[in-house]
Design a protein around this motif. Structure first.
Motif: not given
Length: 140
Positions: A33, A36, A45, A47, A84, A94-95, A136
């Motif tokens: 990760i 990101f 964050q 995940y 998104s 990632y969101y 994520v």
């Protein structure tokens, strides 16, 4: 004697759990990760790593983002949205969750009912199943 039976039982259980955990760990891809972005101030964050599955192209993941709140008998939903975002240069998504924690609900009368803890969510999202990439999320 009773103590030794308990100890032996505990060791056998620990060995079984250890073997299960090792076998379980083999079903996951190595999680990466680092690419990101770091969470913005006020965000965290989060995940999810999905286990390797057969026919992943046939699978989907339904994601519910929400919060626990003390509410009455009405039906509630969390106000906000999950967007998104494209991870530039990588082609991954990632969101970002945007919500102030406010709820919208029906207006039924709830005479004499006490508040109870309920999990209220944003509109669920359905995403592609891919065990090679983590899901994520950045949540407030």
């Amino acid at each position: 004697m009773k103590f030794s039976k308990t100890l032996i039982t505990g060791l056998v259980l620990m060995a079984g759990v250890s073997a299960f955990a090792q076998k379980k760990a083999e079903k996951f891809e190595k999680l990466q990760i680092e690419m990101f972005p770091k969470a913005k101030e006020g965000y965290k964050q989060v995940y999810i790593q999905l286990p390797v599955a057969k026919n992943e192209n046939d699978l989907k993941v339904e994601v519910f983002v929400g919060a626990e709140k003390m509410l009455d008998c009405n039906n509630y939903s969390l106000m906000g949205e999950m967007k998104s975002q494209d991870l530039q240069g990588w082609g991954y998504n990632y969101y970002e969750v945007e919500s102030k924690g406010e709820t919208a609900g029906t207006l039924m009368a709830c005479p004499g009912q006490k508040l109870s803890k309920k999990f209220v969510t944003l509109k669920p999202e359905i995403v592609r199943y891919n065990s090679k990439l983590p899901l994520v999320f950045y949540v407030p």
